[in-house]
Design a protein around this motif. Structure first.
Motif, PDB file in Angstrom:
ATOM      1  N   LYS A 283      44.538  37.058  44.567  1.00 39.28           N
ATOM      2  CA  LYS A 283      44.469  35.656  44.975  1.00 39.28           C
ATOM      3  C   LYS A 283      45.685  34.869  44.518  1.00 39.28           C
ATOM      4  CE  LYS A 283      39.398  35.688  44.722  1.00 39.28           C
ATOM      5  NZ  LYS A 283      38.187  35.085  44.096  1.00 39.28           N
ATOM      6  N   GLY A 284      46.400  35.396  43.535  1.00 34.67           N
ATOM      7  CA  GLY A 284      47.582  34.704  43.038  1.00 34.67           C
ATOM      8  C   GLY A 284      48.796  34.979  43.902  1.00 34.67           C
ATOM      9  N   ASP A 286      53.060  35.142  43.590  1.00 35.53           N
ATOM     10  CA  ASP A 286      54.227  35.140  42.707  1.00 35.53           C
ATOM     11  C   ASP A 286      55.394  34.422  43.362  1.00 35.53           C
ATOM     12  OD1 ASP A 286      53.341  36.670  40.434  1.00 35.53           O
ATOM     13  OD2 ASP A 286      53.347  38.435  41.736  1.00 35.53           O
ATOM     14  N   TRP A 435      52.799  33.500  32.905  1.00 33.45           N
ATOM     15  CA  TRP A 435      51.947  32.630  33.703  1.00 33.45           C
ATOM     16  C   TRP A 435      52.148  31.178  33.286  1.00 33.45           C
ATOM     17  CZ3 TRP A 435      47.182  36.258  33.084  1.00 33.45           C
ATOM     18  CH2 TRP A 435      47.157  37.165  34.145  1.00 33.45           C
ATOM     19  N   ARG A 446      43.910  35.124  38.180  1.00 35.03           N
ATOM     20  CA  ARG A 446      44.183  35.203  39.617  1.00 35.03           C
ATOM     21  C   ARG A 446      45.333  36.194  39.804  1.00 35.03           C
ATOM     22  NH1 ARG A 446      42.347  31.252  42.966  1.00 35.03           N
ATOM     23  NH2 ARG A 446      44.266  31.320  44.212  1.00 35.03           N
ATOM     24  N   TRP A 447      44.968  37.446  40.004  1.00 38.35           N
ATOM     25  CA  TRP A 447      45.977  38.502  40.098  1.00 38.35           C
ATOM     26  C   TRP A 447      46.736  38.392  41.419  1.00 38.35           C
ATOM     27  CZ3 TRP A 447      46.331  40.521  35.487  1.00 38.35           C
ATOM     28  CH2 TRP A 447      45.194  40.684  34.694  1.00 38.35           C
ATOM     29  N   SER A 448      48.019  38.651  41.357  1.00 39.30           N
ATOM     30  CA  SER A 448      48.843  38.696  42.565  1.00 39.30           C
ATOM     31  C   SER A 448      48.913  40.126  43.084  1.00 39.30           C
ATOM     32  CB  SER A 448      50.257  38.192  42.264  1.00 39.30           C
ATOM     33  OG  SER A 448      50.939  39.119  41.425  1.00 39.30           O
ATOM     34  N   ASP A 451      50.778  42.142  40.702  1.00 35.95           N
ATOM     35  CA  ASP A 451      49.992  42.432  39.496  1.00 35.95           C
ATOM     36  C   ASP A 451      49.127  43.673  39.681  1.00 35.95           C
ATOM     37  OD1 ASP A 451      50.996  40.248  38.126  1.00 35.95           O
ATOM     38  OD2 ASP A 451      49.375  38.917  38.768  1.00 35.95           O
TER      39      ASP A 451
END
Length: 684
Positions: A283-284, A286, A435, A446-448, A451
């Motif tokens: 959901k993230g 970068d 972060w 919220r991992w990209s 990630d």
């Protein structure tokens, strides 16, 4: 098997041969129906077989899978060629074989009515020539009506090549099949495989190969047919390890999804790398700088340091004392330190290292007990290994850890990151990784997408993932070093087929050299084979693309095409770009085949709106059967359309860092006609 037909010199002879071949197809169709019914009957019989529960379950699964596979075979012609062997051709002397997509016989012990294209005898269909007939007197190709579902009346022509008399000709049937308009998913090329493609398809399973394929050379089709060949030739080895097809996105996988089933192979896992490593939804997002650093190969060492920084054998001074009835066994701190350091030097996966420390501590206690009281039972060993003092010590010096905990601490704690990245990442690179708003814990992170690649790296350091027997990787030029490492972990005991074109690399980390990619994939010795002869992209389009190729920062051979009858048109739109696009699409609709309208992502909505206002119905790239498709430039890679309308090349080139590479991809999607519509100066 049938005896060889005489040479076709008279129309009556041609009609007679067509009648015989149609009759053979009807017979083959009846036999195939019986094979399907027989597979279902085996399931019923197998359910009554007396065996252990486990054996019955395995047998039932195999029989049901076979029956399902037979029922789901796509409709279509059952053979596309025939080989007639002359006298003195060894085991095949005087025999004729029909070549198709799967073996068909009236009885398992009977000679086949149709031979699978992957069988050893079928190789001569692709490799025999007037110079090297390989025992073949006549090679026959069959012409089927476009879109045939396998009705014998759709067999409309045949073409014989008399190899024993030195006859060699360019096949009109093959040319028509290659140039046939393309609407819908990708088709197989079993009937049109060329000798250099066949060499790759039938390569040794144990040898990894990289195909550097210019546009239109069929590299994707070669990879899929190689997968089908491996499944046919090494079923037991692949059943144990599995076979994986990796594509760049779901649109691409939908496009190729029907190829393997058409070749008689179903149930093969076709996935993207993101799906393979998706421990969490991403959901993230970068920033460009952070994404570039996360995909860099140096992150592998940063993560390894961050993980093993948790191992602290020298920080625990006390001995381990384990009560055992009236005895108390003791392992001193010096011995414990030597155990931890010894395991560290062995560099096992983190999780295995943790258990090695436990078992070596237990072994020291066991040695003391055996000196005092003789051999101990397995139950005693298990009890000692579960003893609280042993577990507490292992947790203290080699703690249990999750990948998410390691990565979250690295991305939130500047001190932890600085220690792990010392000498590897510059200060500005470290700042880009941290972060801006750290989560309360890894559970709320919220991992990209990047990630997830890093989490997979840490997971692989803790415990090696299960691998595959073979992995086919398409569009591999776009993989980052860290993505390559994720694939390498899944093919550490298997082999790879790597497909791509360095000129089509569009990600910021796209490869400039196959040597780099193959090293990160763990296959540095893989052979790189160039395919430069195109069969579908018109020569005029390839020539235009080669002009752009000279401006790209990659060293790949220029492509050329055998397709001479395509068209290229460059339209100067002036101020009315939407009107020129509408005109180009209307011209394309006056011809047969699919139309792909490709524009910079930001311009797609406007292009679709202009076409809709002109009364032209359009669809998105996922609708593979649509006549007119509006496609963002970032999603067109790997797709093909009979007609491509490339909208404002300058906008495509300026939209991203490697925009010229993206434009090269866009220009080479046409297999019949390319319209370049522009209002601004062209970048080539």
């Amino acid at each position: 098997m049938t005896s060889a037909d005489p040479a076709l010199t008279e129309p009556e002879s041609l009609r007679t041969s067509l009648h015989r071949e149609r009759a053979h197809h009807d017979r083959s169709r009846t036999a195939l129906a019986a094979m399907v019914d027989g597979a279902q009957e085996q399931v019923v019989v197998g359910e009554d077989v007396s065996a252990s529960g486990a054996d019955a379950e395995v047998l039932g699964y195999q029989l049901r899978s076979q029956a399902k596979h037979m029922r789901e075979l796509p409709e279509g012609p059952l053979f596309f060629g025939r080989l007639d062997f002359g006298r003195g051709a060894g085991d095949h002397s005087g025999q004729s074989y029909h070549i198709g997509r799967l073996r068909i016989s009236e009885h398992p012990a009977a000679p086949p009515l149709v031979v699978d294209w992957r069988a050893p005898v079928s190789r001569a269909f692709y490799q025999a020539s007037a110079r090297d007939p390989q025992g073949v007197t006549v090679r026959r190709r069959f012409g089927w009506a476009a879109g045939s579902r396998g009705d014998s009346t759709d067999l409309t022509g045949l073409e014989d090549e008399h190899l024993e008399s030195g006859e060699s000709q360019v096949s009109d049937i093959v040319a028509r099949e290659i140039e046939r308009p393309r609407v819908g998913p990708m088709r197989d090329i079993a009937a049109t495989i060329q000798p250099e493609q066949d060499d790759l398809v039938r390569g040794d399973l144990g040898v990894s190969v990289c195909v550097q394929g210019a546009p239109g050379t069929g590299k994707t089709a070669v990879g899929l047919h190689r997968a089908a060949y491996i499944l046919y030739t090494h079923p037991q080895r692949i059943r144990r390890g599995g076979l994986l097809i990796l594509g760049p996105n779901r649109t691409f996988l939908s496009y190729i999804s029907q190829v393997l089933p058409a070749l008689g192979e179903s149930g093969v896992r076709q996935s993207t790398l993101q799906e393979e490593i998706a421990a969490h939804p991403f959901k993230g997002v970068d920033g460009e700088r952070a994404a570039a650093v996360k995909h860099d190969a140096r992150m592998a060492e940063v993560l390894r340091r961050a993980l093993y920084a948790r191992v602290s054998g020298s920080g625990v001074e006390a001995a381990v004392v384990v009560p055992d009835d009236s005895y108390r066994w003791r392992v001193g701190s010096g011995e414990l330190l030597r155990i931890v350091e010894g395991v560290r030097r062995e560099e096992p996966p983190y999780g295995i290292g943790r258990e090695r420390v436990r078992m070596r501590v237990v072994r020291r206690i066991q040695e003391q007990a055996e000196r005092r009281a003789g051999p101990q039972t397995n139950a005693w060993v298990q009890r000692i290994s579960r003893a609280r003092p042993v577990g507490a010590y292992v947790d203290a010096v080699w703690p249990r850890v999750r990948p998410e905990e390691v990565l979250a601490q690295l991305l939130t704690d500047s001190g932890t990151l600085a220690a792990a990245a010392d000498g590897l990442l510059a200060e500005d690179e470290q700042r880009a990784l941290l972060w801006a708003k750290p989560p309360r814990s890894w559970k709320s992170a919220r991992w990209s997408a990047a990630d997830l690649v890093l989490l997979d790296e840490v997971g692989g350091l803790i415990e090696h993932p299960e691998g595959y027997g073979h992995v086919v990787v398409d569009e591999a030029q776009d993989l980052s070093p860290m993505e390559c490492r994720a694939i390498a972990r899944r093919a550490s005991f298997g082999s790879l087929t790597v497909l791509g074109d360095l000129a089509q690399g569009t990600t910021p980390w796209a490869a400039r050299s196959w040597d780099t990619v193959l090293r990160h994939l763990g296959k540095p010795d893989a052979v790189v084979v160039p395919l430069t002869t195109g069969f579908r992209v018109p020569e005029a389009v390839v020539t235009l693309a080669n002009r752009l190729l000279a401006r790209l920062d990659v060293d790949v051979p220029a492509g050329h095409s055998l397709c001479r009858d395509g068209e290229l048109r460059v339209r100067q739109a002036g101020a009315d770009l939407p009107g020129a696009v509408v005109d180009a699409v209307r011209d394309a609709l006056g011809r047969e085949g699919s139309v792909g309208v490709v524009a910079a992502d930001a311009d797609v909505a406007g292009v679709a709106e202009a076409l809709g206002a002109a009364g032209i119905a359009t669809a998105g790239p996922d609708d593979l059967g649509a006549r007119v498709t509006v496609v963002p430039a970032t999603l067109v890679k790997g797709l093909e359309y009979d007609h491509v309308v490339a909208v404002e090349p300058a906008a495509i080139a300026e939209a991203e860092e490697r925009g010229l590479h993206r434009l090269y991809v866009v220009l080479t999607r046409a297999v019949s006609r390319l319209d370049v519509v522009h209002g601004r100066p062209l970048p080539f």
